[in-house]
Design a protein around this motif. Structure first.
Motif, short mmCIF file in Angstrom:
data_model
loop_
_atom_site.label_atom_id
_atom_site.label_comp_id
_atom_site.label_asym_id
_atom_site.label_seq_id
_atom_site.Cartn_x
_atom_site.Cartn_y
_atom_site.Cartn_z
N GLU A 89 0.84 -0.92 -4.95
CA GLU A 89 -0.21 0.08 -4.74
C GLU A 89 -1.37 -0.18 -5.71
OE1 GLU A 89 -2.77 2.82 -4.03
OE2 GLU A 89 -1.02 2.66 -2.69
N ARG A 141 -2.02 6.95 -7.82
CA ARG A 141 -0.86 6.85 -6.95
C ARG A 141 0.29 6.11 -7.64
NH1 ARG A 141 -3.93 5.47 -1.19
NH2 ARG A 141 -4.80 7.56 -0.90
N CYS A 142 -0.05 5.11 -8.43
CA CYS A 142 1.00 4.41 -9.20
C CYS A 142 1.66 5.36 -10.19
CB CYS A 142 0.41 3.21 -9.93
SG CYS A 142 0.03 1.82 -8.84
N LEU A 200 7.11 -1.30 -4.98
CA LEU A 200 6.10 -0.39 -4.45
C LEU A 200 4.74 -0.90 -4.91
CD1 LEU A 200 7.96 2.95 -5.35
CD2 LEU A 200 8.13 1.60 -3.24
N VAL A 229 -1.56 1.26 6.89
CA VAL A 229 -2.30 0.46 5.92
C VAL A 229 -3.55 -0.15 6.53
CG1 VAL A 229 -2.20 -1.59 4.45
CG2 VAL A 229 -0.27 -0.01 4.49
N ARG A 265 -3.43 -5.18 -5.47
CA ARG A 265 -3.61 -5.40 -4.05
C ARG A 265 -2.73 -6.57 -3.63
NH1 ARG A 265 -9.67 -6.81 -3.45
NH2 ARG A 265 -8.96 -8.25 -5.07
N LEU A 277 4.08 7.39 -8.22
CA LEU A 277 5.24 6.60 -7.82
C LEU A 277 6.19 6.38 -8.99
CD1 LEU A 277 3.45 3.95 -5.57
CD2 LEU A 277 5.01 5.75 -4.79
N ARG A 337 0.96 -2.18 -9.79
CA ARG A 337 -0.42 -1.83 -9.44
C ARG A 337 -1.19 -3.11 -9.12
NH1 ARG A 337 -5.38 0.69 -13.03
NH2 ARG A 337 -6.78 0.94 -11.23
N GLY A 396 0.83 -1.20 0.00
CA GLY A 396 0.00 0.00 0.00
C GLY A 396 0.86 1.25 0.00
N SER A 397 1.73 1.36 -0.98
CA SER A 397 2.81 2.35 -0.95
C SER A 397 2.32 3.79 -0.95
CB SER A 397 3.75 2.12 -2.13
OG SER A 397 5.00 2.71 -1.90
N GLY A 398 1.17 4.07 -1.56
CA GLY A 398 0.58 5.40 -1.49
C GLY A 398 1.48 6.47 -2.08
#
Length: 226
Positions: A106, A111-112, A104, A151, A133, A115, A131, A83-85
């Motif tokens: 996410e 958000r990806c 990472l 998280v 879960r 990143l 990308r 859940g790198s956010g």
């Protein structure tokens, strides 16, 4: 007070900006971490990655807080930031662990995109953005360590993170004042998934900055999710 004045009052300067201890603390990773901070200052609020009040405390509340996990992580191997956010702690970890491969992880597209921009701008050749879960990559992604910050409660985090770990792999989670309660509540789930006894650590960075509470647990045996 009008809206502009309110924004000015909220976005106060960071009291640690220019502190000579920061380059010393971050060492070889300083240039990347400082550039990451500048990207967060310039784009973080606009992109909904950090709140306006957080801009003036990025060093203490976010970057040093993220760096506090690094001593608990292996020097090499695969590290997954769950859940790198905005990239906390994953981007900081990648900068400070250049010999490790940092994923990472996410699920949100915007958000990806952020990143990917960060990884490219900072030249973090040891970091990749995925990308998905955690549940989507169980069985296909294997890690020596997993990090997580803000998280989920530990019982849920165990279900997501432990199946990613090899036997002997370590989950390192940044937690708050209820860490001990979370460890106790998650005990049965952790045991089913092969986790050993969780340990709670007060991680220090630089004097005058609050210690970070870190929960560390080793996956001692590989078992399926139930």
């Amino acid at each position: 007070m009008n809206g502009a004045e309110t924004d000015d009052a909220i976005m106060l300067p960071d009291p640690l900006e220019g502190d000579p201890r920061l380059p010393t603390y971050f060492g070889d990773s300083w240039a990347a971490v400082e550039s990451f901070r500048r990207m967060l200052v310039d784009e973080g609020v606009l992109r909904g990655l950090v709140g306006p009040r957080e801009v003036g405390r990025l060093w203490e509340r976010h970057l040093l807080n993220s760096a506090a996990v690094v001593p608990f992580l292996p020097q090499t191997g695969v590290i997954v930031d769950l859940g790198s956010g905005a990239g906390l702690p994953g981007v900081v970890v990648a900068a400070m662990r250049p010999e490790a491969q940092v994923v990472l992880l996410e699920p949100m597209e915007r958000r990806c995109s952020w990143l990917l921009e960060v990884v490219n701008e900072l030249g973090l050749t040891n970091a990749t953005v995925t990308r998905a879960r955690a549940e989507d990559v169980h069985g296909s992604l294997t890690a020596d360590a997993v990090t997580a910050r803000a998280v989920a409660p530990l019982d849920r985090l165990y279900r997501w993170a432990l199946p990613l770990l090899t036997s002997g792999g370590v989950l390192v989670a940044l937690k708050g004042g209820r860490a001990a309660d979370e460890v106790q509540a998650a005990g049965k789930v952790g045991k089913r998934l092969g986790a050993g006894q969780a340990s709670i650590h007060a991680a220090h960075t630089i004097d005058g900055v609050d210690e970070t509470t870190v929960v560390r647990v080793v996956r001692e045996a590989v078992r399926g999710v139930r």
